[in-house]
Design a protein around this motif. Structure first.
Motif, mmCIF file in Angstrom:
data_model
loop_
_atom_site.group_PDB
_atom_site.id
_atom_site.type_symbol
_atom_site.label_atom_id
_atom_site.label_comp_id
_atom_site.label_asym_id
_atom_site.label_seq_id
_atom_site.Cartn_x
_atom_site.Cartn_y
_atom_site.Cartn_z
ATOM 1 N N TYR A 7 0.871 -1.194 0.000
ATOM 2 C CA TYR A 7 0.000 0.000 0.000
ATOM 3 C C TYR A 7 0.901 1.236 0.000
ATOM 4 C CZ TYR A 7 -3.591 3.316 1.708
ATOM 5 O OH TYR A 7 -4.455 4.383 1.859
ATOM 6 N N GLY A 9 1.930 5.291 -0.575
ATOM 7 C CA GLY A 9 1.302 6.603 -0.442
ATOM 8 C C GLY A 9 2.247 7.577 0.214
ATOM 9 N N THR A 10 1.780 8.794 0.357
ATOM 10 C CA THR A 10 2.600 9.821 0.993
ATOM 11 C C THR A 10 2.356 9.840 2.504
ATOM 12 O OG1 THR A 10 2.338 11.099 -1.064
ATOM 13 C CG2 THR A 10 3.303 12.235 0.803
ATOM 14 N N PHE A 11 1.123 9.608 2.906
ATOM 15 C CA PHE A 11 0.751 9.519 4.327
ATOM 16 C C PHE A 11 1.299 10.710 5.127
ATOM 17 C CE2 PHE A 11 1.247 5.165 2.621
ATOM 18 C CZ PHE A 11 -0.061 4.724 2.745
ATOM 19 N N GLY A 17 -8.921 7.658 7.009
ATOM 20 C CA GLY A 17 -9.221 7.163 5.658
ATOM 21 C C GLY A 17 -8.220 6.083 5.272
ATOM 22 N N HIS A 18 -6.922 6.373 5.481
ATOM 23 C CA HIS A 18 -5.874 5.387 5.195
ATOM 24 C C HIS A 18 -6.067 4.128 6.051
ATOM 25 C CE1 HIS A 18 -3.306 9.130 4.172
ATOM 26 N NE2 HIS A 18 -3.431 8.478 3.034
ATOM 27 N N LYS A 42 7.778 16.798 -3.141
ATOM 28 C CA LYS A 42 6.380 17.094 -2.829
ATOM 29 C C LYS A 42 6.255 18.059 -1.642
ATOM 30 C CE LYS A 42 2.233 14.434 -3.701
ATOM 31 N NZ LYS A 42 1.421 13.268 -3.362
ATOM 32 N N ARG A 88 -4.742 0.463 -3.293
ATOM 33 C CA ARG A 88 -4.979 1.911 -3.288
ATOM 34 C C ARG A 88 -6.412 2.163 -2.838
ATOM 35 N NH1 ARG A 88 -0.959 5.669 -3.722
ATOM 36 N NH2 ARG A 88 -2.189 7.059 -5.055
ATOM 37 N N GLY A 89 -6.668 3.386 -2.409
ATOM 38 C CA GLY A 89 -8.009 3.718 -1.943
ATOM 39 C C GLY A 89 -8.672 4.697 -2.887
ATOM 40 N N ARG A 91 -11.747 7.587 -3.027
ATOM 41 C CA ARG A 91 -12.712 8.388 -2.279
ATOM 42 C C ARG A 91 -13.875 8.766 -3.170
ATOM 43 N NH1 ARG A 91 -7.950 11.876 0.153
ATOM 44 N NH2 ARG A 91 -7.156 11.023 -1.778
ATOM 45 N N GLU A 99 -5.685 7.855 -10.215
ATOM 46 C CA GLU A 99 -5.496 6.450 -9.849
ATOM 47 C C GLU A 99 -5.490 5.555 -11.095
ATOM 48 O OE1 GLU A 99 -4.664 5.279 -6.967
ATOM 49 O OE2 GLU A 99 -4.914 7.127 -5.821
ATOM 50 N N ALA A 120 -13.089 3.597 1.088
ATOM 51 C CA ALA A 120 -13.160 3.781 2.536
ATOM 52 C C ALA A 120 -14.610 4.040 2.947
ATOM 53 C CB ALA A 120 -12.280 4.931 2.970
ATOM 54 N N TYR A 124 -15.497 8.851 5.735
ATOM 55 C CA TYR A 124 -14.111 9.285 5.542
ATOM 56 C C TYR A 124 -13.838 9.752 4.116
ATOM 57 C CZ TYR A 124 -13.324 6.947 10.021
ATOM 58 O OH TYR A 124 -13.378 6.566 11.325
ATOM 59 N N VAL A 127 -11.983 12.936 3.940
ATOM 60 C CA VAL A 127 -10.748 13.060 4.721
ATOM 61 C C VAL A 127 -9.523 12.934 3.814
ATOM 62 C CG1 VAL A 127 -9.376 12.101 6.603
ATOM 63 C CG2 VAL A 127 -11.868 12.039 6.738
HETATM 64 P P1 ADP Z 1 -0.470 9.717 -2.713
HETATM 65 O O1 ADP Z 1 0.437 10.921 -2.706
HETATM 66 O O2 ADP Z 1 0.187 8.481 -3.243
HETATM 67 O O3 ADP Z 1 -1.833 9.965 -3.339
HETATM 68 P P2 ADP Z 1 -1.855 9.622 -0.150
HETATM 69 O O4 ADP Z 1 -1.263 9.385 1.206
HETATM 70 O O5 ADP Z 1 -2.538 10.921 -0.370
HETATM 71 O O6 ADP Z 1 -0.671 9.374 -1.155
HETATM 72 O O7 ADP Z 1 -2.904 8.471 -0.492
HETATM 73 C C1 ADP Z 1 -2.527 7.112 -0.567
HETATM 74 C C2 ADP Z 1 -3.714 6.296 -1.054
HETATM 75 O O8 ADP Z 1 -4.752 6.303 -0.082
HETATM 76 C C3 ADP Z 1 -4.369 6.816 -2.357
HETATM 77 O O9 ADP Z 1 -4.799 5.706 -3.109
HETATM 78 C C4 ADP Z 1 -5.545 7.609 -1.854
HETATM 79 O O10 ADP Z 1 -6.581 7.667 -2.832
HETATM 80 C C5 ADP Z 1 -5.958 6.749 -0.662
HETATM 81 N N1 ADP Z 1 -6.714 7.528 0.323
HETATM 82 C C6 ADP Z 1 -6.303 8.592 1.024
HETATM 83 N N2 ADP Z 1 -7.281 9.052 1.839
HETATM 84 C C7 ADP Z 1 -8.358 8.238 1.633
HETATM 85 C C8 ADP Z 1 -9.695 8.184 2.150
HETATM 86 N N3 ADP Z 1 -10.133 9.091 3.018
HETATM 87 N N4 ADP Z 1 -10.503 7.204 1.681
HETATM 88 C C9 ADP Z 1 -10.063 6.312 0.763
HETATM 89 N N5 ADP Z 1 -8.823 6.299 0.235
HETATM 90 C C10 ADP Z 1 -7.987 7.258 0.663
#
Ligand code: ADP
Length: 161
Positions: A7, A9-11, A17-18, A42, A88-89, A91, A99, A120, A124, A127
């Motif tokens: 998984y 992401g930047t987190f 949500g994550h 970034k 990946r998530g 929203r 995506e 999610a 959320y 979020v």
């Molecule tokens: P990135 O810079 O790779 O987009 P993020 O930390 O913003 O990193 O997001 C990582 C993943 O988590 C992405 O697929 C994003 O769509 C998903 N994500 C982030 N917040 C949520 C949320 N509230 N609900 C569902 N998915 C989420």
């Protein structure tokens, strides 16, 4: 055989949500490697080591989760971790274009790794790390939006300003 997903992401920082995406992922695979992108370009609020720490503290009781910093090609990392999938998530529709591009590009680079999307919980969908950073830097309360271990880090950032 252990089924693993990465998984990425930047987190910046991790949000509920994550966390919800991870919980849903754990229903599908045995192990999730949370790969925290070390992408200084970034201009993240937290450096990669701090972002990793916040996630580790969030999942301290979860043995099926690994957290690692990462830079480079995602498909290479997925291979190294012997992952079957990239998690990946999603929203809202606004996430879809980016995506879709990312998943298509990764499939081009390596067709053997599948990108899997989960949605999610509805509460959320609004979020995002960006909103958390903005609200918190203006002194707003984000207690209900991020895991408990994240709060002192946000507070520290706020007092630095
Ligand atoms: P990135 O810079 O790779 O987009 P993020 O930390 O913003 O990193 O997001 C990582 C993943 O988590 C992405 O697929 C994003 O769509 C998903 N994500 C982030 N917040 C949520 C949320 N509230 N609900 C569902 N998915 C989420």
């Amino acid at each position: 055989m252990i089924r693993c997903a990465v998984y990425p992401g930047t987190f910046d920082p991790i949000t509920f949500g994550h966390v919800d995406v991870v919980r849903r992922g754990l229903v599908l695979v045995d192990k999730i490697v949370i790969a925290v992108a070390d992408n200084p370009a970034k201009g993240p609020m937290f450096d990669v080591a701090t972002r990793v720490k916040m996630i580790q503290e969030t999942f301290i009781d979860e043995s099926r989760i690994d957290v690692i910093p990462f830079s480079g090609l995602l498909v290479d990392l997925a291979h190294k971790q012997q992952a079957a999938a990239i998690l990946r998530g999603l929203r809202a529709a606004s996430d879809f274009d980016y995506e879709f591009q990312l998943a298509t590009m990764n499939r081009r680079l390596d067709a053997s790794i599948e990108t899997v999307f989960v949605m999610a919980r509805e509460d959320y969908t609004f979020v995002s790390s960006r909103f958390i950073r903005e609200i918190s830097s203006m002194g707003g309360d984000v207690t209900s939006l991020v895991p408990l271990p994240v709060l002192p880090y946000l507070k520290h950032q706020h007092t630095l300003k």
